[in-house]
Design a protein around this motif. Structure first.
Motif, PDB file in Angstrom:
ATOM      1  N   ILE A  68      18.309   1.465  68.141  1.00  0.00           N
ATOM      2  CA  ILE A  68      18.388   2.790  67.511  1.00  0.00           C
ATOM      3  C   ILE A  68      17.023   3.461  67.521  1.00  0.00           C
ATOM      4  CG2 ILE A  68      18.061   1.799  65.204  1.00  0.00           C
ATOM      5  CD1 ILE A  68      19.972   4.029  64.163  1.00  0.00           C
ATOM      6  N   SER A  69      17.025   4.757  67.768  1.00  0.00           N
ATOM      7  CA  SER A  69      15.813   5.569  67.723  1.00  0.00           C
ATOM      8  C   SER A  69      15.970   6.605  66.622  1.00  0.00           C
ATOM      9  CB  SER A  69      15.583   6.293  69.059  1.00  0.00           C
ATOM     10  OG  SER A  69      15.383   5.373  70.111  1.00  0.00           O
ATOM     11  N   ALA A  70      14.856   6.904  65.943  1.00  0.00           N
ATOM     12  CA  ALA A  70      14.832   7.932  64.906  1.00  0.00           C
ATOM     13  C   ALA A  70      14.230   9.205  65.487  1.00  0.00           C
ATOM     14  CB  ALA A  70      14.031   7.465  63.702  1.00  0.00           C
ATOM     15  N   VAL A  71      15.000  10.274  65.468  1.00  0.00           N
ATOM     16  CA  VAL A  71      14.551  11.574  65.957  1.00  0.00           C
ATOM     17  C   VAL A  71      14.180  12.437  64.760  1.00  0.00           C
ATOM     18  CG1 VAL A  71      15.159  13.625  67.294  1.00  0.00           C
ATOM     19  CG2 VAL A  71      16.109  11.394  67.940  1.00  0.00           C
ATOM     20  N   ALA A  72      13.046  13.096  64.833  1.00  0.00           N
ATOM     21  CA  ALA A  72      12.640  14.033  63.778  1.00  0.00           C
ATOM     22  C   ALA A  72      12.976  15.449  64.233  1.00  0.00           C
ATOM     23  CB  ALA A  72      11.146  13.915  63.497  1.00  0.00           C
ATOM     24  N   SER A  73      13.870  16.115  63.512  1.00  0.00           N
ATOM     25  CA  SER A  73      14.131  17.519  63.839  1.00  0.00           C
ATOM     26  C   SER A  73      12.885  18.355  63.579  1.00  0.00           C
ATOM     27  CB  SER A  73      15.318  18.064  63.045  1.00  0.00           C
ATOM     28  OG  SER A  73      15.002  18.174  61.657  1.00  0.00           O
ATOM     29  N   HIS A  74      12.084  17.910  62.614  1.00  0.00           N
ATOM     30  CA  HIS A  74      10.761  18.447  62.299  1.00  0.00           C
ATOM     31  C   HIS A  74      10.157  17.511  61.258  1.00  0.00           C
ATOM     32  CE1 HIS A  74      13.326  20.065  59.195  1.00  0.00           C
ATOM     33  NE2 HIS A  74      12.318  20.600  58.531  1.00  0.00           N
ATOM     34  N   VAL A  75       8.898  17.718  60.883  1.00  0.00           N
ATOM     35  CA  VAL A  75       8.186  16.694  60.117  1.00  0.00           C
ATOM     36  C   VAL A  75       7.959  17.093  58.658  1.00  0.00           C
ATOM     37  CG1 VAL A  75       6.137  15.178  60.145  1.00  0.00           C
ATOM     38  CG2 VAL A  75       7.158  15.893  62.274  1.00  0.00           C
ATOM     39  N   GLY A 176       9.895  28.334  64.322  1.00  0.00           N
ATOM     40  CA  GLY A 176      10.054  29.406  63.330  1.00  0.00           C
ATOM     41  C   GLY A 176       9.922  28.813  61.951  1.00  0.00           C
ATOM     42  N   HIS A 177      10.866  27.970  61.588  1.00  0.00           N
ATOM     43  CA  HIS A 177      10.751  27.237  60.321  1.00  0.00           C
ATOM     44  C   HIS A 177       9.499  26.369  60.346  1.00  0.00           C
ATOM     45  CE1 HIS A 177      12.040  25.090  56.732  1.00  0.00           C
ATOM     46  NE2 HIS A 177      11.940  23.942  57.379  1.00  0.00           N
ATOM     47  N   SER A 178       9.272  25.732  61.476  1.00  0.00           N
ATOM     48  CA  SER A 178       8.035  24.982  61.720  1.00  0.00           C
ATOM     49  C   SER A 178       7.767  25.017  63.219  1.00  0.00           C
ATOM     50  CB  SER A 178       8.152  23.544  61.209  1.00  0.00           C
ATOM     51  OG  SER A 178       8.974  22.771  62.051  1.00  0.00           O
ATOM     52  N   PRO A 179       6.526  24.750  63.630  1.00  0.00           N
ATOM     53  CA  PRO A 179       6.192  24.896  65.057  1.00  0.00           C
ATOM     54  C   PRO A 179       6.927  23.940  65.973  1.00  0.00           C
ATOM     55  CG  PRO A 179       4.208  24.889  63.713  1.00  0.00           C
ATOM     56  CD  PRO A 179       5.332  24.499  62.801  1.00  0.00           C
ATOM     57  N   GLY A 180       7.239  22.741  65.472  1.00  0.00           N
ATOM     58  CA  GLY A 180       7.882  21.738  66.311  1.00  0.00           C
ATOM     59  C   GLY A 180       9.343  21.506  65.994  1.00  0.00           C
TER      60      GLY A 180
END
Length: 255
Positions: A68-75, A176-180
């Motif tokens: 399993i990998s953990a993906v960050a939609s943003h930090v 927009g909400h955050s850069p990444g």
């Protein structure tokens, strides 16, 4: 002082044979992110990991049964609290340093943040009040809580593909909400995991690292996306009609 103790910290809801929604019912709605587990043939992913107040891997160990990998939609702090529990972590390059723990700018843990009084200083200029409504255990010391550094194994860019073997998600860069901020788009099922780029609630574009100009472009892009279902970073999932309504409502503010 908070004395109520939760019967269980996480709630799991099976959406279909491959998708499970995990939430933290005792976290304030402002910070109660949607944690999405997606099962694949060759590997699974979990999109966002909540506040990190107690172990996600332990709570969902029966669900996390293979690689399993953990993906960050943003930090932001409500989305990456348990990323450190995963050996494989994916994040957009613009916020990779934040996930590595070397840049607190994106996590929103401000200098006057005091978790022991259950109060987040500010978010978007507004004081949010209590973080949690119960403790995960009678002896839990909230003052020990912090966002821990995670091991970034892959940085993501626009157009990259997250391959689960039988499912393939294209990375959409949605700043927009955050850069990444990113979304994961599965064209074959017209399914979007959108993080905080769009969800059926109040959208934040007034954080220190937010960009209204970028958010407008992101909304224009999302409005044109032929999504059948959108699984957001907060609130309930929705369909294409609601996606257009939400995008139009945001864009109308800048007519």
């Amino acid at each position: 002082m908070l004395r109520k103790v939760a019967d269980q910290w996480y709630s799991l809801e099976k959406i279909d044979d491959a998708i499970t929604l995990i939430t933290e019912p005792h976290v304030t709605p402002w910070l109660r992110c949607n944690i999405w587990h997606i099962r694949g043939r060759d590997q699974d992913i979990v999109v966002d990991t909540g506040m990190g107040i107690c172990s996600l891997r332990e709570a969902a160990k029966n669900l996390f049964s293979q690689r399993i990998s953990a993906v960050a939609s943003h930090v932001h702090l409500d989305h990456v609290g348990c990323h450190h529990e995963f050996d494989q972590c994916l994040v957009h390059s613009a916020e990779a340093d934040g996930l590595r723990g070397s840049d607190g700018y994106f996590t929103l843990v401000e200098p006057d943040f005091d978790p022991n009084d259950f109060s987040l200083a500010t978010l978007g200029g507004e004081r949010l009040g209590p973080i949690i409504s119960a403790l995960p255990s009678p002896d839990y010391d909230l003052s020990s809580w912090k966002i821990q550094a995670a091991h970034v194994t892959r940085t993501l860019e626009e157009g990259d593909v997250v391959d689960l073997g039988n499912r393939h998600f294209e990375v959409l860069h949605l700043p927009g909400h955050s850069p990444g901020s990113i979304g994961l788009w599965e064209a074959s099922t017209q399914t979007l995991f959108s993080g905080d780029a769009i969800y059926d609630g109040e959208l934040l574009d007034n954080l220190a690292h937010s960009s209204v100009e970028d958010y407008v472009r992101t909304m224009e892009r999302l409005r044109a996306l032929p999504a059948r279902v959108v699984h957001g970073g907060h609130c309930k999932s929705f369909g294409r009609d609601r996606l257009i309504e939400l995008a139009d409502a945001y864009l109308k503010k800048f007519d």
